[in-house]
Design a protein around this motif. Structure first.
Motif, PDB file in Angstrom:
ATOM      1  N   HIS A   1     -26.882  15.806 -18.518  1.00 45.37           N
ATOM      2  CA  HIS A   1     -27.977  15.417 -19.403  1.00 45.37           C
ATOM      3  C   HIS A   1     -28.115  13.897 -19.455  1.00 45.37           C
ATOM      4  CE1 HIS A   1     -30.109  14.934 -23.314  1.00 45.37           C
ATOM      5  NE2 HIS A   1     -30.877  15.804 -22.708  1.00 45.37           N
ATOM      6  N   ARG A   2     -26.995  13.194 -19.619  1.00 45.61           N
ATOM      7  CA  ARG A   2     -27.031  11.725 -19.684  1.00 45.61           C
ATOM      8  C   ARG A   2     -27.513  11.129 -18.357  1.00 45.61           C
ATOM      9  NH1 ARG A   2     -22.827   8.457 -18.350  1.00 45.61           N
ATOM     10  NH2 ARG A   2     -21.366  10.162 -18.593  1.00 45.61           N
ATOM     11  N   VAL A   3     -27.023  11.672 -17.247  1.00 46.43           N
ATOM     12  CA  VAL A   3     -27.418  11.160 -15.929  1.00 46.43           C
ATOM     13  C   VAL A   3     -28.913  11.393 -15.691  1.00 46.43           C
ATOM     14  CG1 VAL A   3     -27.148  11.548 -13.447  1.00 46.43           C
ATOM     15  CG2 VAL A   3     -25.131  11.272 -14.891  1.00 46.43           C
ATOM     16  N   LEU A   4     -29.412  12.578 -16.045  1.00 45.65           N
ATOM     17  CA  LEU A   4     -30.825  12.849 -15.803  1.00 45.65           C
ATOM     18  C   LEU A   4     -31.722  12.041 -16.732  1.00 45.65           C
ATOM     19  CD1 LEU A   4     -31.091  16.610 -14.869  1.00 45.65           C
ATOM     20  CD2 LEU A   4     -30.755  14.620 -13.440  1.00 45.65           C
ATOM     21  N   LEU A   5     -31.284  11.760 -17.945  1.00 49.45           N
ATOM     22  CA  LEU A   5     -32.073  10.860 -18.799  1.00 49.45           C
ATOM     23  C   LEU A   5     -32.169   9.478 -18.156  1.00 49.45           C
ATOM     24  CD1 LEU A   5     -30.985  11.770 -22.434  1.00 49.45           C
ATOM     25  CD2 LEU A   5     -33.226  12.116 -21.370  1.00 49.45           C
ATOM     26  N   GLY A   6     -31.053   8.993 -17.604  1.00 45.95           N
ATOM     27  CA  GLY A   6     -31.079   7.714 -16.895  1.00 45.95           C
ATOM     28  C   GLY A   6     -31.998   7.763 -15.690  1.00 45.95           C
ATOM     29  N   ALA A   7     -31.978   8.878 -14.973  1.00 38.30           N
ATOM     30  CA  ALA A   7     -32.860   9.031 -13.811  1.00 38.30           C
ATOM     31  C   ALA A   7     -34.319   9.060 -14.243  1.00 38.30           C
ATOM     32  CB  ALA A   7     -32.498  10.299 -13.036  1.00 38.30           C
ATOM     33  N   ALA A   8     -34.609   9.689 -15.380  1.00 35.56           N
ATOM     34  CA  ALA A   8     -35.985   9.734 -15.881  1.00 35.56           C
ATOM     35  C   ALA A   8     -36.490   8.335 -16.213  1.00 35.56           C
ATOM     36  CB  ALA A   8     -36.074  10.646 -17.107  1.00 35.56           C
ATOM     37  N   VAL A   9     -35.648   7.550 -16.850  1.00 36.21           N
ATOM     38  CA  VAL A   9     -36.014   6.161 -17.161  1.00 36.21           C
ATOM     39  C   VAL A   9     -36.286   5.403 -15.863  1.00 36.21           C
ATOM     40  CG1 VAL A   9     -35.149   3.971 -18.071  1.00 36.21           C
ATOM     41  CG2 VAL A   9     -34.815   6.079 -19.369  1.00 36.21           C
ATOM     42  N   GLN A  10     -35.409   5.550 -14.879  1.00 38.89           N
ATOM     43  CA  GLN A  10     -35.578   4.849 -13.608  1.00 38.89           C
ATOM     44  C   GLN A  10     -36.844   5.309 -12.889  1.00 38.89           C
ATOM     45  OE1 GLN A  10     -33.756   2.248 -12.681  1.00 38.89           O
ATOM     46  NE2 GLN A  10     -35.128   1.970 -10.962  1.00 38.89           N
ATOM     47  N   ALA A  11     -37.164   6.593 -12.963  1.00 38.28           N
ATOM     48  CA  ALA A  11     -38.383   7.110 -12.329  1.00 38.28           C
ATOM     49  C   ALA A  11     -39.618   6.448 -12.929  1.00 38.28           C
ATOM     50  CB  ALA A  11     -38.465   8.635 -12.476  1.00 38.28           C
ATOM     51  N   VAL A  12     -39.636   6.305 -14.257  1.00 38.92           N
ATOM     52  CA  VAL A  12     -40.766   5.660 -14.920  1.00 38.92           C
ATOM     53  C   VAL A  12     -40.854   4.190 -14.512  1.00 38.92           C
ATOM     54  CG1 VAL A  12     -41.659   4.905 -17.156  1.00 38.92           C
ATOM     55  CG2 VAL A  12     -40.850   7.245 -16.860  1.00 38.92           C
ATOM     56  N   LEU A  13     -39.718   3.515 -14.509  1.00 40.91           N
ATOM     57  CA  LEU A  13     -39.715   2.101 -14.129  1.00 40.91           C
ATOM     58  C   LEU A  13     -40.149   1.912 -12.682  1.00 40.91           C
ATOM     59  CD1 LEU A  13     -36.434   0.910 -15.877  1.00 40.91           C
ATOM     60  CD2 LEU A  13     -38.795   0.546 -16.633  1.00 40.91           C
ATOM     61  N   ALA A  14     -39.694   2.788 -11.794  1.00 41.21           N
ATOM     62  CA  ALA A  14     -40.055   2.665 -10.378  1.00 41.21           C
ATOM     63  C   ALA A  14     -41.532   2.967 -10.154  1.00 41.21           C
ATOM     64  CB  ALA A  14     -39.184   3.600  -9.535  1.00 41.21           C
ATOM     65  N   ALA A  15     -42.085   3.883 -10.935  1.00 38.70           N
ATOM     66  CA  ALA A  15     -43.492   4.251 -10.770  1.00 38.70           C
ATOM     67  C   ALA A  15     -44.434   3.251 -11.432  1.00 38.70           C
ATOM     68  CB  ALA A  15     -43.736   5.646 -11.352  1.00 38.70           C
ATOM     69  N   ASN A  16     -43.913   2.487 -12.395  1.00 40.24           N
ATOM     70  CA  ASN A  16     -44.738   1.531 -13.160  1.00 40.24           C
ATOM     71  C   ASN A  16     -44.067   0.171 -13.182  1.00 40.24           C
ATOM     72  OD1 ASN A  16     -46.675   3.567 -14.257  1.00 40.24           O
ATOM     73  ND2 ASN A  16     -44.791   4.366 -15.161  1.00 40.24           N
ATOM     74  N   PRO A  17     -44.015  -0.513 -12.043  1.00 37.81           N
ATOM     75  CA  PRO A  17     -43.336  -1.819 -12.051  1.00 37.81           C
ATOM     76  C   PRO A  17     -44.044  -2.781 -13.006  1.00 37.81           C
ATOM     77  CG  PRO A  17     -44.479  -1.444  -9.961  1.00 37.81           C
ATOM     78  CD  PRO A  17     -44.602  -0.177 -10.774  1.00 37.81           C
ATOM     79  N   GLY A  18     -43.248  -3.492 -13.762  1.00 39.04           N
ATOM     80  CA  GLY A  18     -43.782  -4.440 -14.732  1.00 39.04           C
ATOM     81  C   GLY A  18     -44.186  -5.736 -14.040  1.00 39.04           C
ATOM     82  N   PRO A  19     -44.598  -6.702 -14.824  1.00 32.90           N
ATOM     83  CA  PRO A  19     -44.978  -7.998 -14.248  1.00 32.90           C
ATOM     84  C   PRO A  19     -43.778  -8.680 -13.603  1.00 32.90           C
ATOM     85  CG  PRO A  19     -44.908  -8.117 -16.650  1.00 32.90           C
ATOM     86  CD  PRO A  19     -44.701  -6.675 -16.270  1.00 32.90           C
ATOM     87  N   ALA A  20     -44.032  -9.452 -12.578  1.00 38.50           N
ATOM     88  CA  ALA A  20     -42.955 -10.173 -11.902  1.00 38.50           C
ATOM     89  C   ALA A  20     -42.248 -11.077 -12.898  1.00 38.50           C
ATOM     90  CB  ALA A  20     -43.499 -10.984 -10.743  1.00 38.50           C
ATOM     91  N   GLY A  21     -40.915 -11.114 -12.802  1.00 36.41           N
ATOM     92  CA  GLY A  21     -40.154 -11.956 -13.717  1.00 36.41           C
ATOM     93  C   GLY A  21     -40.157 -11.433 -15.129  1.00 36.41           C
ATOM     94  N   GLY A  22     -40.230 -10.096 -15.270  1.00 36.29           N
ATOM     95  CA  GLY A  22     -40.277  -9.468 -16.585  1.00 36.29           C
ATOM     96  C   GLY A  22     -38.976  -9.637 -17.334  1.00 36.29           C
ATOM     97  N   GLU A  23     -38.887  -8.964 -18.443  1.00 33.80           N
ATOM     98  CA  GLU A  23     -37.730  -9.091 -19.313  1.00 33.80           C
ATOM     99  C   GLU A  23     -36.459  -8.621 -18.609  1.00 33.80           C
ATOM    100  OE1 GLU A  23     -38.320  -7.052 -22.984  1.00 33.80           O
ATOM    101  OE2 GLU A  23     -40.385  -7.722 -23.110  1.00 33.80           O
ATOM    102  N   ALA A  24     -35.366  -9.312 -18.851  1.00 32.00           N
ATOM    103  CA  ALA A  24     -34.080  -8.897 -18.290  1.00 32.00           C
ATOM    104  C   ALA A  24     -33.560  -7.746 -19.116  1.00 32.00           C
ATOM    105  CB  ALA A  24     -33.085 -10.061 -18.325  1.00 32.00           C
ATOM    106  N   GLY A  25     -32.880  -6.765 -18.414  1.00 23.95           N
ATOM    107  CA  GLY A  25     -32.417  -5.570 -19.102  1.00 23.95           C
ATOM    108  C   GLY A  25     -31.102  -5.777 -19.679  1.00 23.95           C
TER     109      GLY A  25
END
Length: 141
Positions: free
Chosen positions: A117-141
């Protein structure tokens, strides 16, 4: 701010029907939508192309096309889709190979139920980030 989809969409790929059923039940009970299932690696690649899931959970040892080769093909076709490789073996070498193939994570089936469950939640977050790249030089995580 990027938001998670209401229910991350998951494709399950394992040649063991009972394991797929158990995984489907577990994932659906914890907020994921299982959009498809495959029993071999080649079908998993084709189904991922058709259904565009956020996450593919795939067994390492699959008929027709193994999980590592399928992972490469899925990631080549859909870079935003996150792949979680499952294996019966806890192996740093297999985990390294899975990551080199583009997998988000490698889980051995022995410890999977505690971590999936924890791994797939992390994968879901990464999928959203990969599909919707933010502005260049965005906020550091």
């Amino acid at each position: 701010m990027t938001r998670l989809p209401p229910r991350p969409r998951v494709l399950l790929a394992d040649d063991h029907t009972r394991l797929r059923e158990a995984l489907r039940d577990l994932l659906e009970e914890t907020g994921f939508e299982v959009v498809g299932e495959s029993g071999d690696g080649a079908d998993a690649v084709a189904t991922a192309g058709q259904l565009a899931p956020d996450i593919v959970v795939i067994d390492l040892r699959m008929p027709v096309l193994n999980g590592l080769d399928a992972t490469r093909l899925i990631k080549d076709a859909r870079p935003a889709t996150q792949v979680v490789v499952l294996s019966a073996f806890e192996s740093p070498e297999l985990e390294r190979q899975a990551r080199e193939a583009g997998a988000f994570a490698y889980l051995d089936k022995g410890t999977m139920t505690r971590r999936i469950h924890r791994v797939l939640l992390g994968a879901a977050v990464q999928a959203v980030l990969a599909a919707n790249p933010g502005p260049a030089g965005g906020e550091a995580g």
